[in-house]
Design an enzyme around this catalytic site. Structure first.
Site, mmCIF file in Angstrom:
data_model
loop_
_atom_site.group_PDB
_atom_site.id
_atom_site.type_symbol
_atom_site.label_atom_id
_atom_site.label_comp_id
_atom_site.label_asym_id
_atom_site.label_seq_id
_atom_site.Cartn_x
_atom_site.Cartn_y
_atom_site.Cartn_z
ATOM 1 N N HIS A 1 77.021 -5.892 -2.740
ATOM 2 C CA HIS A 1 77.725 -7.119 -2.649
ATOM 3 C C HIS A 1 78.987 -6.860 -2.000
ATOM 4 C CE1 HIS A 1 75.815 -7.072 -7.080
ATOM 5 N NE2 HIS A 1 75.571 -8.140 -6.647
ATOM 6 N N GLN B 1 68.195 -18.966 -14.977
ATOM 7 C CA GLN B 1 67.351 -18.004 -14.396
ATOM 8 C C GLN B 1 66.873 -17.067 -15.214
ATOM 9 O OE1 GLN B 1 70.232 -17.377 -11.205
ATOM 10 N NE2 GLN B 1 69.623 -15.373 -11.165
ATOM 11 N N GLY C 1 71.355 -11.189 -0.111
ATOM 12 C CA GLY C 1 70.914 -9.609 0.115
ATOM 13 C C GLY C 1 69.445 -9.663 0.341
ATOM 14 N N ARG D 1 71.348 -3.945 -12.286
ATOM 15 C CA ARG D 1 70.510 -3.540 -13.496
ATOM 16 C C ARG D 1 70.289 -1.747 -13.418
ATOM 17 N NH1 ARG D 1 68.058 -8.715 -12.772
ATOM 18 N NH2 ARG D 1 68.079 -9.716 -14.749
#
Length: 283
Positions: free
Chosen positions: A37, A61, A147, A187
């Protein structure tokens, strides 16, 4: 740097920037920021006068039984990273700020969202398109940064911007990896030490496929099978998909003769990870 929680306040800030003649960049994120990020933010800072980073875990989402409630969050850590990278504002709204209680309007598309991650996450990209459209309407950026790790998302956003006539430049940025090759992801924090080591199979297998293409292999099925075979050498890996698709329309290809995307999603234990590479055999 400011942390802003309301749409009204953010719009007021952007209006003032525009009055001063400033260009505006937007980096949409779901928070728990890492060096990947940060690379997006640094890129945005280098190309715009002012930069907004959205830090919002978007509920629309996430599908049923996905990790919305456990998705990692740390706004203080995110704030320090954004300030170091040079961002001007973090937009950190609550879900009720972004969605009315009786909200019934969504942005969706077909074709590009049917394959890859869309097969097993059929509502995911509707949520992505909806929240990104809302952010575009709130921030009105000149450029927005995404990204390449989320390659399908990047392709979907590019197509949505084209189809909906958003006057925004979409900037895709390279995957940022750990020293051992694992693509950076929020994650990754879910992984145990053993799972973290097992997760390296994604990049290793994709690298094998990329080397096959670079050596002249044109048969997409052979490349896919080689990637898949290597993935299955890792006992902790449960493959969701491995696909070789056209880089623009995301349709499966038989022959690798123009730009392609090789993408995979793999469960390592309970954690779903994605990775990919892009390749133009003409170069």
């Amino acid at each position: 740097m400011q942390i802003v929680t309301t749409i009204e306040e953010l719009r007021s800030i952007v209006k003032w920037w525009r009055g001063e003649g400033h260009s505006v960049g937007l980096v949409p994120t779901m928070g728990f920021l890492h060096e990947g990020h940060k690379s997006l933010i640094v890129k945005a800072v280098s190309e715009n006068d002012r930069v907004v980073v959205s830090d919002f875990v978007n509920p629309t989402q996430f599908g049923a039984n996905e990790d919305l409630s456990t998705y990692p969050r740390d706004i203080e850590r995110d704030g320090a990273l954004c300030e170091e990278a040079g961002a001007d504002v973090i937009f950190h709204p609550a879900p009720e700020e972004m969605y009315f209680e009786d909200n019934c309007t969504f942005v969706d598309m077909n074709r590009l969202t049917k394959g890859l991650c869309g097969k097993t996450r059929p509502t995911h990209f509707c949520g992505v398109c909806t929240v990104v459209s809302k952010l575009f309407n709130i921030v009105t950026p000149d450029r927005a940064y995404f990204g390449q790790k989320d390659a399908q998302q990047l392709a979907v956003i590019r197509r949505m911007v084209r189809d909906m006539n958003f006057n925004i430049e979409i900037v895709g940025c390279p995957i940022v990896r750990e020293e051992d090759g694992l693509a950076m992801s929020s994650r990754n924090t879910y992984l145990s030490e053993k799972e973290r080591k097992a997760a390296l199979i994604l990049h290793k297998s994709l690298t094998l496929g990329e080397e096959l293409i670079q050596s002249g292999e044109k048969d997409a099925a052979k490349v896919r099978d080689a990637i898949l075979k290597n993935m299955r050498t890792e006992p902790l890996a449960r493959v969701d998909y491995v696909e070789i698709v056209d880089a623009e329309n995301l349709e499966p290809v038989k022959r690798i003769e123009k730009p392609i995307l090789a993408a995979t999603a793999v469960y390592i234990g309970k954690t779903r990870l994605i990775d990919n590479f892009s390749c133009d055999p003409r170069n």
